[in-house]
Enzyme design. Structure first.
Site, mmCIF file in Angstrom:
data_model
loop_
_atom_site.group_PDB
_atom_site.id
_atom_site.type_symbol
_atom_site.label_atom_id
_atom_site.label_comp_id
_atom_site.label_asym_id
_atom_site.label_seq_id
_atom_site.Cartn_x
_atom_site.Cartn_y
_atom_site.Cartn_z
ATOM 1 N N LYS A 1 0.756 -1.516 0.098
ATOM 2 C CA LYS A 1 0.226 0.315 -0.147
ATOM 3 C C LYS A 1 1.207 1.376 0.169
ATOM 4 O O LYS A 1 1.714 1.044 0.232
ATOM 5 C CB LYS A 1 -0.804 0.187 0.798
ATOM 6 C CG LYS A 1 -1.895 -1.448 1.345
ATOM 7 C CD LYS A 1 -3.369 -1.782 2.578
ATOM 8 C CE LYS A 1 -3.687 -2.294 1.749
ATOM 9 N NZ LYS A 1 -5.274 -2.257 2.882
ATOM 10 N N TYR B 1 -12.236 -1.585 -3.608
ATOM 11 C CA TYR B 1 -12.692 -2.009 -2.918
ATOM 12 C C TYR B 1 -14.271 -1.895 -2.134
ATOM 13 O O TYR B 1 -14.770 -1.693 -1.237
ATOM 14 C CB TYR B 1 -12.569 -1.166 -1.681
ATOM 15 C CG TYR B 1 -10.223 -1.598 -1.790
ATOM 16 C CD1 TYR B 1 -10.875 -2.457 -0.358
ATOM 17 C CD2 TYR B 1 -9.449 -0.952 -1.606
ATOM 18 C CE1 TYR B 1 -9.748 -3.030 0.328
ATOM 19 C CE2 TYR B 1 -8.203 -1.704 -1.075
ATOM 20 C CZ TYR B 1 -8.383 -3.109 -0.256
ATOM 21 O OH TYR B 1 -7.191 -2.718 0.257
ATOM 22 N N PHE C 1 -15.510 3.936 6.488
ATOM 23 C CA PHE C 1 -14.220 3.921 6.631
ATOM 24 C C PHE C 1 -13.827 3.769 4.500
ATOM 25 O O PHE C 1 -12.786 3.932 4.188
ATOM 26 C CB PHE C 1 -13.126 3.620 7.307
ATOM 27 C CG PHE C 1 -13.843 1.111 6.421
ATOM 28 C CD1 PHE C 1 -12.812 1.095 5.659
ATOM 29 C CD2 PHE C 1 -14.276 0.405 7.778
ATOM 30 C CE1 PHE C 1 -12.863 -0.115 5.655
ATOM 31 C CE2 PHE C 1 -14.152 -0.917 7.775
ATOM 32 C CZ PHE C 1 -14.062 -1.322 6.169
ATOM 33 N N ARG D 1 -2.366 -15.076 4.435
ATOM 34 C CA ARG D 1 -3.033 -13.714 5.603
ATOM 35 C C ARG D 1 -2.389 -14.017 6.394
ATOM 36 O O ARG D 1 -2.638 -13.471 7.671
ATOM 37 C CB ARG D 1 -4.425 -14.388 5.681
ATOM 38 C CG ARG D 1 -5.365 -14.755 4.665
ATOM 39 C CD ARG D 1 -5.882 -12.659 4.536
ATOM 40 N NE ARG D 1 -6.346 -12.376 5.483
ATOM 41 C CZ ARG D 1 -6.982 -10.957 5.058
ATOM 42 N NH1 ARG D 1 -6.938 -10.278 4.315
ATOM 43 N NH2 ARG D 1 -7.987 -11.157 5.834
ATOM 44 N N THR E 1 -5.708 -7.117 10.464
ATOM 45 C CA THR E 1 -5.983 -5.990 9.452
ATOM 46 C C THR E 1 -5.566 -4.570 10.364
ATOM 47 O O THR E 1 -4.340 -3.967 10.321
ATOM 48 C CB THR E 1 -7.368 -5.600 9.222
ATOM 49 O OG1 THR E 1 -7.811 -7.296 8.711
ATOM 50 C CG2 THR E 1 -7.728 -4.708 8.675
ATOM 51 N N ARG F 1 2.112 -7.469 9.017
ATOM 52 C CA ARG F 1 1.967 -5.937 9.351
ATOM 53 C C ARG F 1 2.360 -6.052 10.463
ATOM 54 O O ARG F 1 2.087 -4.120 11.085
ATOM 55 C CB ARG F 1 0.534 -6.274 9.386
ATOM 56 C CG ARG F 1 -0.411 -5.703 8.085
ATOM 57 C CD ARG F 1 -1.379 -6.588 7.896
ATOM 58 N NE ARG F 1 -3.058 -6.140 6.920
ATOM 59 C CZ ARG F 1 -3.380 -6.820 6.420
ATOM 60 N NH1 ARG F 1 -4.258 -7.125 7.001
ATOM 61 N NH2 ARG F 1 -3.947 -6.196 5.066
ATOM 62 N N ASN G 1 -2.030 0.041 6.110
ATOM 63 C CA ASN G 1 -1.769 -1.148 7.179
ATOM 64 C C ASN G 1 -0.737 -2.315 6.497
ATOM 65 O O ASN G 1 -0.798 -3.727 6.167
ATOM 66 C CB ASN G 1 -2.649 -2.262 7.072
ATOM 67 C CG ASN G 1 -3.581 -2.756 6.610
ATOM 68 O OD1 ASN G 1 -3.697 -3.028 5.411
ATOM 69 N ND2 ASN G 1 -4.791 -3.142 7.064
ATOM 70 N N GLU H 1 -9.227 -11.057 -8.485
ATOM 71 C CA GLU H 1 -7.672 -9.788 -7.559
ATOM 72 C C GLU H 1 -6.906 -9.377 -9.143
ATOM 73 O O GLU H 1 -6.139 -8.684 -9.803
ATOM 74 C CB GLU H 1 -7.558 -9.601 -6.832
ATOM 75 C CG GLU H 1 -8.968 -8.887 -5.963
ATOM 76 C CD GLU H 1 -8.522 -9.691 -4.235
ATOM 77 O OE1 GLU H 1 -9.625 -9.130 -3.612
ATOM 78 O OE2 GLU H 1 -7.004 -9.972 -4.066
HETATM 79 P P1 ATP Z 1 -6.915 -6.079 2.431
HETATM 80 O O1 ATP Z 1 -8.337 -6.240 2.445
HETATM 81 O O2 ATP Z 1 -6.527 -4.554 2.290
HETATM 82 O O3 ATP Z 1 -6.426 -7.084 2.851
HETATM 83 P P2 ATP Z 1 -8.318 -7.144 5.139
HETATM 84 O O4 ATP Z 1 -8.567 -7.937 4.234
HETATM 85 O O5 ATP Z 1 -7.481 -7.484 6.498
HETATM 86 O O6 ATP Z 1 -7.438 -6.239 4.342
HETATM 87 P P3 ATP Z 1 -10.964 -5.526 4.361
HETATM 88 O O7 ATP Z 1 -11.862 -6.262 6.490
HETATM 89 O O8 ATP Z 1 -11.055 -6.460 3.764
HETATM 90 O O9 ATP Z 1 -9.852 -6.052 5.807
HETATM 91 O O10 ATP Z 1 -10.638 -4.492 5.292
HETATM 92 C C1 ATP Z 1 -10.224 -3.959 4.279
HETATM 93 C C2 ATP Z 1 -8.941 -2.832 4.389
HETATM 94 O O11 ATP Z 1 -9.900 -1.082 4.862
HETATM 95 C C3 ATP Z 1 -7.608 -3.038 4.817
HETATM 96 O O12 ATP Z 1 -6.609 -3.234 5.098
HETATM 97 C C4 ATP Z 1 -8.190 -0.951 5.864
HETATM 98 O O13 ATP Z 1 -6.635 -0.991 4.722
HETATM 99 C C5 ATP Z 1 -9.833 -1.107 5.870
HETATM 100 N N1 ATP Z 1 -10.025 -0.688 6.625
HETATM 101 C C6 ATP Z 1 -10.346 -2.099 7.646
HETATM 102 N N2 ATP Z 1 -11.268 -1.488 8.426
HETATM 103 C C7 ATP Z 1 -11.412 -0.529 9.042
HETATM 104 C C8 ATP Z 1 -11.116 0.471 9.674
HETATM 105 N N3 ATP Z 1 -11.773 0.369 10.916
HETATM 106 N N4 ATP Z 1 -10.802 1.887 9.875
HETATM 107 C C9 ATP Z 1 -10.094 2.229 8.731
HETATM 108 N N5 ATP Z 1 -9.766 1.352 8.220
HETATM 109 C C10 ATP Z 1 -10.370 0.051 7.728
HETATM 110 MG MG MG Z 2 -10.062 -7.840 2.780
#
Ligand code: ATP
Ligand code: MG
Length: 139
Positions: free
Chosen positions: A11, A51, A59, A87, A93, A104, A114, A128
């Site tokens: 990122k 996304y 968010f 993962r 996350t 992370r 993150n 993706e």
């Molecule tokens: P990613 O999809 O980026 O691998 P993830 O699967 O661990 O992350 P997701 O729930 O898919 O988490 O959320 C996607 C992204 O949105 C997160 O990686 C983070 O950048 C952002 N995000 C998630 N939760 C929050 C939050 N509570 N506040 C701010 N940003 C968030």
């Molecule tokens: Mg995700």
């Protein structure tokens, strides 16, 4: 073979802080093969589409702004059980909850910034990968 690819992005903040090389090294050291990779900047529309599953979340607009704020590195990674193993390597996350030694834990600043994305299913890894790479960009 099902289950042998995942998709990642390093990122914007992690790229600008110079963490790309150490993160790519961890990916290599943990047995993943990089079969496609490029550096690019997402447009706001790209980030919205990528996304879209989070579009109702509070968010979402901040996330779209962040993900389109600077260059990222996108890559397809190959390994048996790639989605689950990656993962595990990236950790939770929220970096405050990420396990010791994960990407992370080592390189993420906040829950939003993150460090890396990792696909959450084989189906999403496929989709993706297609979002970023044509077949002739894969090796
Ligand atoms: P990613 O999809 O980026 O691998 P993830 O699967 O661990 O992350 P997701 O729930 O898919 O988490 O959320 C996607 C992204 O949105 C997160 O990686 C983070 O950048 C952002 N995000 C998630 N939760 C929050 C939050 N509570 N506040 C701010 N940003 C968030
Ligand atoms: Mg995700």
């Amino acid at each position: 073979m099902k289950g042998n690819i995942t998709f990642t992005m390093i990122k914007p903040t992690a790229v600008s802080k110079g963490y790309s090389a150490p993160i790519l090294n961890m990916i290599h050291e943990n047995g993943f093969r990089i079969s496609a990779m490029k550096m690019l900047q997402l447009t706001e529309n790209d980030a919205k589409e990528f996304y879209a599953v989070h579009k109702e979340r509070p968010f979402y607009s901040d996330l779209v702004g962040f993900m389109s704020s600077g260059p990222i590195i996108a890559a397809i990674l190959e390994k048996d059980n790639a989605v689950e193993d990656y993962r595990k390597l990236i950790g939770a996350t929220d970096p405050a909850k990420a396990e010791e030694g994960t990407i992370r834990k080592l390189y993420a600043a906040t829950v939003q910034e993150n460090a890396v994305h990792g696909s959450d299913s084989d189906e999403n890894a496929e989709a993706e990968g297609i979002f970023f790479f044509s077949m002739k960009d894969r090796f």
